[in-house]
Design a protein around this motif. Sequence first.
Motif, short mmCIF file in Angstrom:
data_model
loop_
_atom_site.label_atom_id
_atom_site.label_comp_id
_atom_site.label_asym_id
_atom_site.label_seq_id
_atom_site.Cartn_x
_atom_site.Cartn_y
_atom_site.Cartn_z
N ARG A 37 0.81 -1.22 0.00
CA ARG A 37 0.00 0.00 0.00
C ARG A 37 0.85 1.28 0.00
NH1 ARG A 37 -5.57 0.57 2.84
NH2 ARG A 37 -6.10 2.59 2.02
N ARG A 42 8.62 0.74 3.38
CA ARG A 42 8.48 1.57 4.58
C ARG A 42 9.72 1.45 5.45
NH1 ARG A 42 2.65 0.83 7.16
NH2 ARG A 42 3.48 2.43 8.54
N HIS A 137 -3.29 -1.53 -3.48
CA HIS A 137 -3.90 -2.41 -2.46
C HIS A 137 -5.20 -3.01 -2.96
CE1 HIS A 137 -5.83 1.49 -1.51
NE2 HIS A 137 -6.86 0.76 -1.10
N GLY A 300 2.02 -13.64 9.15
CA GLY A 300 2.58 -12.57 9.98
C GLY A 300 1.54 -12.02 10.95
C1 LIG Z 1 6.75 1.08 9.63
C2 LIG Z 1 6.66 -0.05 10.64
C3 LIG Z 1 7.43 0.00 11.79
C4 LIG Z 1 7.36 -1.02 12.72
N1 LIG Z 1 8.14 -0.96 13.82
C5 LIG Z 1 8.10 -1.94 14.76
C6 LIG Z 1 8.90 -1.87 15.92
O1 LIG Z 1 9.66 -0.94 16.09
N2 LIG Z 1 8.80 -2.87 16.85
C7 LIG Z 1 7.96 -3.91 16.67
O2 LIG Z 1 7.91 -4.79 17.55
N3 LIG Z 1 7.20 -4.02 15.58
C8 LIG Z 1 7.24 -3.04 14.63
N4 LIG Z 1 6.44 -3.11 13.50
C9 LIG Z 1 5.63 -4.32 13.34
C10 LIG Z 1 6.52 -5.44 12.88
O3 LIG Z 1 7.14 -5.08 11.66
C11 LIG Z 1 5.69 -6.70 12.72
O4 LIG Z 1 5.16 -7.07 13.97
C12 LIG Z 1 6.46 -7.92 12.21
O5 LIG Z 1 7.61 -7.61 11.50
C13 LIG Z 1 5.53 -8.77 11.35
O6 LIG Z 1 5.48 -8.17 10.08
P1 LIG Z 1 4.28 -8.19 9.09
O7 LIG Z 1 4.93 -8.16 7.73
O8 LIG Z 1 3.33 -9.25 9.40
O9 LIG Z 1 3.52 -6.82 9.37
P2 LIG Z 1 3.98 -5.33 9.11
O10 LIG Z 1 5.40 -5.13 9.45
O11 LIG Z 1 2.99 -4.46 9.77
O12 LIG Z 1 3.87 -5.17 7.51
C14 LIG Z 1 2.65 -5.08 6.84
C15 LIG Z 1 2.88 -4.37 5.52
O13 LIG Z 1 1.64 -4.34 4.82
C16 LIG Z 1 1.40 -3.04 4.33
N5 LIG Z 1 -0.03 -2.86 4.24
C17 LIG Z 1 -0.91 -2.49 5.20
N6 LIG Z 1 -2.16 -2.49 4.72
C18 LIG Z 1 -2.07 -2.87 3.41
C19 LIG Z 1 -3.01 -3.08 2.39
N7 LIG Z 1 -4.32 -2.89 2.59
N8 LIG Z 1 -2.58 -3.49 1.16
C20 LIG Z 1 -1.23 -3.66 0.94
N9 LIG Z 1 -0.29 -3.47 1.89
C21 LIG Z 1 -0.70 -3.08 3.11
C22 LIG Z 1 2.08 -2.12 5.32
O14 LIG Z 1 2.40 -0.87 4.73
C23 LIG Z 1 3.34 -2.92 5.67
O15 LIG Z 1 4.39 -2.67 4.79
C24 LIG Z 1 6.47 -2.13 12.53
C25 LIG Z 1 5.70 -2.19 11.37
C26 LIG Z 1 5.79 -1.16 10.42
C27 LIG Z 1 4.94 -1.26 9.18
#
Ligand SMILES: Cc1cc2nc3c(=O)[nH]c(=O)nc-3n(C[C@H](O)[C@H](O)[C@H](O)COP(=O)(O)OP(=O)(O)OC[C@H]3O[C@@H](n4cnc5c(N)ncnc54)[C@H](O)[C@@H]3O)c2cc1C
Length: 416
Positions: A37, A42, A137, A300
Motif C-alpha cells: 500500500r 516503509r 492495495h 505474519g
Molecule cells: C513502519 C513499521 C514500523 C514497525 N516498527 C516496529 C517496531 O519498532 N517494533 C515492533 O515490535 N514491531 C514493529 N512493527 C511491526 C513489525 O514489523 C511486525 O510485527 C512484524 O515484523 C511482522 O510483520 P508483518 O509483515 O506481518 O507486518 P507489518 O510489518 O505491519 O507489515 C505489513 C505491511 O503491509 C502493508 N499494508 C498495510 N495495509 C495494506 C493493504 N491494505 N494493502 C497492501 N499493503 C498493506 C504495510 O504498509 C506494511 O508494509 C512495525 C511495522 C511497520 C509497518
Amino acid sequence: MSTSTPPHVLVSGGGIAGNALALQLVRSGIRVTVAERAPAPRPGGQSVDLRGASREVAERMGLMPGIRRRQLDERGIAYVNGRGRVYGRMSMEDFDGKGAVAEIEIARGDLNQVLLDELDAASVAAPGLVDLRYGEHLTALEQDAEGVDATFASGRVERFDLVVGADGVHSKTRRLAFGPEEDFATYLGGYTAFFSMPTPADAQPGWFALRAVPGAAIGIRPGADPATSMAILTLRVDRDPSLRGDRAAQEALIRRAVRGSGWHEEAILEAMGSAEDFYFDELDRIDVPEPVSGRIALLGDAASCGSPLSGMGTATALIGAYLLAGEIAATPADPSGALQRYASALAPFAEAGKVLPGGGIGFMVPASRAVALLSQATMRVMLSRPFRPLIKRMFNEESATLALPEIRALANTTAS
Ligand SMILES: Cc1cc2nc3c(=O)[nH]c(=O)nc-3n(C[C@H](O)[C@H](O)[C@H](O)COP(=O)(O)OP(=O)(O)OC[C@H]3O[C@@H](n4cnc5c(N)ncnc54)[C@H](O)[C@@H]3O)c2cc1C
C-alpha cells in the motif's frame, strides 16, 4: 486455472512477512506479485529480535551476511530513574541473549532492506518471477475452486492461484476474506509510539535506557547511526478508537504521559513534533483460529501476534513465511492442500509468539506512583544473578524450545 504449472501467488503487504515469503517463492521458481500500500518500502521501526527458530530461518534463507552487516550494537537494557541514574541492568551477555535484548537485534527497516536486496538478486537470477507493486492495495477478493479474483484500488482485476494477506495487524485481506477486525483483535491495554530523536549527550553507547512512570514506559534505544536514537513509548490507557489516524490527538496523549517524567522530556517531545518516521498504534493481540480459507491465507501479524509487547512479531513472521513457502513449493499442483498444511505447522509458533513477557503491559508500565516505586525496588532484585533464570523464562521460553521442521522443497535452503 490450471494447477499443473507453478501457481501465481498474490501477496498483499510488503513488510517482513510478505517480502520473506516472496523471496522464498521466487527462489523456488514460483511467480509472485507483491502489492504494498505504501508508495515505497516503509523505513523505520525500532530494533526487532531474532531468536530461536527465526534465527534458524534467517540462516537457512542465507540472510545472515546481510543481517550481520546491519546488526545493531545493543548491549542491554538499563533501567533509569528521573535523574537518569541506572538502578538495574539486563545485559545481553548476562542473560545469554535470552532477556529483553536478543543476541541479534536489527532495525526493522534494515531487515526489510536485507530481504529486498535478496529479492532483487533472486529476480536477476530468475527474471519475470517477481512483480513488486507499490502504492497498490486490494479492494475486493472473490474465490472459487480454481482461483481467486482480486480487484485492486488502481482498478485492475486479476486472477491468482493463491492470495496471502501479509498486510499487518489491521489486515485488509483479513477483513475481505475472514471477517471484521473486532472478531480477531483483543486490546491489550495501551498504545505504542516510536520515532527518531537525536541521541542524548548522556546516553551510554549500546544501551537501551528505559524509565517507567505512572501510565507510561519511556525508552531511548540506540539506532544504527550513533547520532540518532529511537524514542519508544508504551502508554497504559483505555482504548480510544478516535485516536486512529489522528496524529494531533496521538501527540497530545503522548505529551500528557511524558510531562513530569523528568527524563529527557523536552528532547523527546521536540523530536516528536517534527519526526517523519512517527509511528503510533494500539497494542492488539491477533488470534485467527483458522488463518486459511480455501485459496486465501493470512501470514505474519495479520494471522497472529501478541503486539510489539511480545517482541516476537518479526520472528513469527519469518517462521510463518518459511513454512508457507515450503508447503507451496512442496506441492505446487495442490495449493489448497499446501495452505492447510501451513496452518497446522504454524499453530505452535503462532501460540508461542503471543506470549507476553511478565504477562502484559502491567509488567512494563506501572499504574500509579506507588506501584512505580515498588517496581523499581522489585526490578533491582529480579535483575540480580540468582533471579536471572526466572527472567530468561519470562522471555519466550516456549518459543525457544520449538524446533523448525526441515523443509527440503525450498530451493534456497542455505547453511551460512
Ligand atoms: C513502519 C513499521 C514500523 C514497525 N516498527 C516496529 C517496531 O519498532 N517494533 C515492533 O515490535 N514491531 C514493529 N512493527 C511491526 C513489525 O514489523 C511486525 O510485527 C512484524 O515484523 C511482522 O510483520 P508483518 O509483515 O506481518 O507486518 P507489518 O510489518 O505491519 O507489515 C505489513 C505491511 O503491509 C502493508 N499494508 C498495510 N495495509 C495494506 C493493504 N491494505 N494493502 C497492501 N499493503 C498493506 C504495510 O504498509 C506494511 O508494509 C512495525 C511495522 C511497520 C509497518
